[in-house]
Design a protein around this motif. Structure first.
Motif, PDB file in Angstrom:
ATOM      1  N   LEU A   1       0.828  -1.213   0.000  1.00 18.24           N
ATOM      2  CA  LEU A   1       0.000   0.000   0.000  1.00 18.24           C
ATOM      3  C   LEU A   1       0.861   1.262   0.000  1.00 18.24           C
ATOM      4  O   LEU A   1       0.543   2.235  -0.697  1.00 18.24           O
ATOM      5  N   ASN A   2       1.956   1.252   0.751  1.00 16.42           N
ATOM      6  CA  ASN A   2       2.878   2.394   0.724  1.00 16.42           C
ATOM      7  C   ASN A   2       3.534   2.543  -0.643  1.00 16.42           C
ATOM      8  O   ASN A   2       3.748   3.658  -1.116  1.00 16.42           O
ATOM      9  N   GLY A   3       3.872   1.416  -1.267  1.00 13.72           N
ATOM     10  CA  GLY A   3       4.456   1.447  -2.607  1.00 13.72           C
ATOM     11  C   GLY A   3       3.484   2.013  -3.629  1.00 13.72           C
ATOM     12  O   GLY A   3       3.874   2.790  -4.511  1.00 13.72           O
TER      13      GLY A   3
ATOM     14  N   THR B   1      -0.714  -1.277 -12.853  1.00 12.32           N
ATOM     15  CA  THR B   1      -0.290  -2.680 -12.872  1.00 12.32           C
ATOM     16  C   THR B   1      -0.183  -3.227 -11.454  1.00 12.32           C
ATOM     17  O   THR B   1      -0.645  -4.335 -11.163  1.00 12.32           O
ATOM     18  N   THR B   2       0.413  -2.441 -10.567  1.00  9.93           N
ATOM     19  CA  THR B   2       0.596  -2.877  -9.182  1.00  9.93           C
ATOM     20  C   THR B   2      -0.747  -3.023  -8.468  1.00  9.93           C
ATOM     21  O   THR B   2      -0.965  -4.008  -7.746  1.00  9.93           O
TER      22      THR B   2
ATOM     23  N   GLN C   1       8.954  -8.493  -5.397  1.00 10.35           N
ATOM     24  CA  GLN C   1      10.062  -7.959  -6.194  1.00 10.35           C
ATOM     25  C   GLN C   1       9.936  -6.446  -6.365  1.00 10.35           C
ATOM     26  O   GLN C   1      10.933  -5.729  -6.290  1.00 10.35           O
ATOM     27  N   LYS C   2       8.717  -5.968  -6.572  1.00  9.16           N
ATOM     28  CA  LYS C   2       8.505  -4.529  -6.761  1.00  9.16           C
ATOM     29  C   LYS C   2       8.701  -3.743  -5.474  1.00  9.16           C
ATOM     30  O   LYS C   2       9.191  -2.620  -5.495  1.00  9.16           O
TER      31      LYS C   2
ATOM     32  N   ASN D   1       2.159   9.258  -6.093  1.00 10.96           N
ATOM     33  CA  ASN D   1       2.784  10.563  -5.848  1.00 10.96           C
ATOM     34  C   ASN D   1       3.839  10.905  -6.890  1.00 10.96           C
ATOM     35  O   ASN D   1       4.079  12.078  -7.163  1.00 10.96           O
ATOM     36  N   SER D   2       4.481   9.878  -7.459  1.00 11.18           N
ATOM     37  CA  SER D   2       5.539  10.145  -8.450  1.00 11.18           C
ATOM     38  C   SER D   2       4.991  10.200  -9.877  1.00 11.18           C
ATOM     39  O   SER D   2       5.745  10.436 -10.820  1.00 11.18           O
TER      40      SER D   2
END
Length: 196
Positions: A10-12, A27-28, A65-66, A18-19
């Protein structure tokens, strides 16, 4: 599944938003929603097909992996003696805790790691193994003592395997070559069960 993993994903996702990385964000989110759906759906079942298990594992590992600061590759190998992957039944979430442990405690942060997951049919048993190229189980245990890590998921998984199978059906060993630790191998077998 470790709540810390869910928090990291969730943070990712938040960081991707944000980026402005819209494609990677979508995809994520899709991968994560598919994984959560499969976990919730499969949690109501005693067993699923090996194909479903492998699809869930791939989704989980690719998200790791991500989101992980550790770099690793993975391979899934099947040798099923001409039995269809959709016909073999396996208890749900049996492999995931061992893979999570390999990523979290085996793979080193500064080196590219490798995880190999194998499923082999031999003598009316499904043999399963997870091999990592990490620091070895003994070093990992030393580091866990310092971190107060709770390995309840591993304990429960071992008990499930012992309940499903017989004694001598589970092992965790270090891989040693030329007196150098090359990783850890988790191996277990369960009775082969099919839906035909």
């Amino acid at each position: 599944m470790n709540p810390h993993f869910i928090f990291n994903v969730l943070n990712g996702i938040k960081a991707l938003g944000n980026s402005g990385k819209t494609e990677e964000l979508n995809t994520t989110i899709s991968q994560f929603s598919i994984l959560l759906r499969s976990i919730l759906s499969n949690s109501r079942k005693d067993e699923i097909s090996l194909k479903e298990e492998i699809e869930s594992l791939k989704n989980y590992i690719e998200l790791e992996q991500k989101m992980s600061s550790k770099t690793f590759e993975y391979h899934i190998i099947t040798n099923l003696n001409n039995i269809d992957i959709e016909e073999i039944l396996i208890p749900t979430m049996l492999m995931q805790p061992f893979i999570e442990n390999a990523i979290k405690h085996g793979i080193q942060a500064n080196q590219k790691g490798k995880i190999t997951i194998s499923f082999d049919v031999k003598h009316h048993f499904l043999n399963c193994s997870i091999v990592d190229s990490g620091i070895g189980i003994h070093q990992s245990k030393k580091e866990k003592i310092n971190s107060n890590h709770d390995s309840l998921a591993l304990k429960v998984s071992k008990e499930r395997i012992q309940h499903l199978s017989m004694k001598n059906s589970f092992s965790i060993d270090e891989i040693v070559a030329d007196s150098i630790i090359k990783g850890t191998k988790v191996w277990f077998k369960i009775p082969l069960k099919t839906d035909y």
